[in-house]
Design a protein around this motif. Structure first.
Motif: not given
Length: 521
Positions: A65, A81, A362, A366, A368-369, A373, A377-378, A381, A385
């Motif tokens: 990631t 995550l 989306e 945060t 995170v991506h 991305r 991982n979406s 996420e 979250f």
């Protein structure tokens, strides 16, 4: 006017994951613009990335990631995550989510597949290429069939969110437009934005029609900070036949061995990245764009000796309509807008810069991506979250006041623009963004986009109906993307500037709030 404990805008994986937890202590209203099945979640084909193999697998998922995000990933968010992902996926399994498994004779274990920029096979999928829809269905089933306290969640379809209501510096509710054009004012202890992305800001997109950036635009108008809006991920492989929709050709196709070839039939990814077809999405998308200047680019699975109809039933059904078949034909592809890494700025607990307002999935950022991305991982996420935001809301949300609020309604200029004129306005905005603020950018093009957006603002569609509301939201999102892209004078991840092709030494996040753009590490 009405009062609830918690208002959730959006019924995808983040919104439903949160609503299930919020319902333990209060009344939850979940609103969505169309039917409950219509969300970005339901369109997610490839799968959900999750490290189910213990600590070593979690550590590798974190590093993958971080690497994909091109120097801009918030490591704290990424660690949350990947470490909480396995527990949340186990919950999905307990709630009846039917991920694909190997036959009983082969152990009956969960199938795990490979996708681009992953170091090992960790992608779970369902019904071959309908993972998102299976997760959405299982979450809805859990809500409806006794998985939560009876009567605690109200699901409201065909409802457009118009604006947030701010009182004394705190978000205390929202105005909603129902499917019959009636205005509703909802007061809540806390509001969660889980409204998904904004792919409709571009003319070429894999996103459904509902993805018009409503949550981001509402939050920004209310005074919330947004971050990293310049980082829009263009999926490398959307179907590219003339006149056809930009149907997603899942990353999993390349994970199962699909090659990319140019008009001359040459495999070309070796010229761009050592991971070839499994390179990060931004690299593959730019490579296809460059190769596509000399003719069409194709996915080639003619060498793959698998039952591709069984592995990819949804994609196979779509291709039948164009007399094409995986494993037999070359499939024309080109990039299309797919996923927004930026959004409403939040911490890992879902808090925004406005008290009472939370965001997850989306719509949120945060970090995170990072700038790009990592594939699949979406869904993770939204799952992780969404749950964290709900836990924070339960802790922090005050009791609702006894009196109902008096909410102003931002209806815009007087008058009503015709449906046809509104659609023309939206089409012009989307084409402008694709031409000047798409995959390859430069200052001249971005300034041209800004001038075009200024002209569109002067001709904003009038009236309080869904498409006029969406037009207003798309304009806000477009302006945020262009301003942030102009400000970032470097190339990083999904943001590529032809006039600034190199990285800055230190990666910084863009933050926009009340018209001011800043960059911070």
């Amino acid at each position: 006017m009405e009062r609830v404990d918690f208002l959730v805008v959006g019924a995808g994986i983040a919104g439903l994951s949160a609503a299930i937890r919020l319902a333990e202590v209060g009344r939850v209203l979940v609103v969505t613009k169309e039917e409950l099945a219509e969300s970005n979640t339901a369109y997610a084909q490839g799968g959900i990335a999750v490290a189910m193999g213990g600590d070593e697998d979690v550590a590798l998922h974190l590093e993958d990631t971080m690497a994909a995000g091109d120097g801009l990933v918030n490591r704290e968010a990424a660690a949350v995550l990947v470490s909480q992902g396995p527990r949340r996926v186990e919950e999905l399994l307990e709630w009846g989510t039917a991920f694909d498994r190997y036959p009983a004779g082969e152990g009956g274990e969960l199938m795990r597949t490979m996708e681009g920029a992953h170091s090992r096979s960790r992608i779970l999928h369902a019904n071959g290429d309908a993972t998102g829809r299976e997760i959405a269905v299982s979450l809805l089933r859990h809500v409806r069939e006794g998985g939560v306290r009876a009567g605690s969640i109200e699901l409201m379809e065909w409802t457009t969110s118009v604006d947030l209501i701010v009182e004394g510096g705190r978000v205390v509710g929202a105005t909603l437009l129902d499917g019959e054009g009636g205005l509703r004012v909802v007061q809540a202890r806390a509001v969660l934005l889980a409204s998904g992305g904004a792919g409709q800001v571009y003319s070429d997109t894999t996103n459904p029609a509902v993805a018009t950036g409503d949550g981001i635009a509402m939050a920004y108008r209310a005074g919330a900070a947004v971050s990293d809006m310049e980082f829009y991920q263009f999926h490398p492989t959307a179907f590219a036949a003339a006149g056809a929709p930009r149907f997603l050709m899942s990353e999993a196709l390349r994970g199962e061995g699909a090659l990319l070839v140019n008009a001359a039939g040459e495999r070309f990814m070796e010229r761009y990245h050592p991971l070839l077809e499994l390179a990060p999405r931004d690299v593959v998308a730019r490579a296809i764009t460059r190769e596509g200047m000399d003719g069409p680019v194709y996915l080639d699975m003619r060498h793959v000796k698998k039952d591709l109809k069984a592995r990819f039933p949804g994609i196979s059904r779509f291709l039948v309509g164009y007399r094409l078949e995986l494993g037999r034909d070359l499939i024309p592809v080109r990039p299309a807008a797919h996923y927004l890494m930026g959004g409403v700025k939040t911490d890992v607990q879902g808090r925004t810069s406005l008290p009472g307002l939370y965001a997850a999935g989306e719509v949120a950022c945060t970090g995170v991506h990072g700038a790009n991305r990592l594939a699949s991982n979406s869904l993770l996420e939204g799952l992780v979250f969404g749950a964290l935001a709900a836990e924070t809301m339960l802790t922090e949300a005050p009791l609702v006041k006894d009196e109902l609020i008096a909410a102003p309604v931002a209806a815009g200029p007087a008058g009503v623009t015709s449906e046809a004129a509104t659609e023309k306005w939206i089409r012009e905005l989307r084409e402008l963004m694709w031409k000047y603020a798409g995959l390859l950018r430069d200052a001249d093009g971005l300034r041209q986009a800004k001038r075009g957006l200024d002209a569109l603002r002067a001709a904003m569609p009038k009236g309080l109906f869904r498409r006029a509301v969406e037009a207003r939201n798309l304009l806000v999102v477009a302006e945020l993307i262009v301003a942030s892209a102009l400000g970032r004078e470097e190339s990083r991840g999904a943001h590529y500037r032809n006039d600034f092709p190199l990285h800055d030494a230190v990666g910084k996040h863009s933050v926009m709030q009340r018209g001011r753009l800043e960059f911070a590490a």
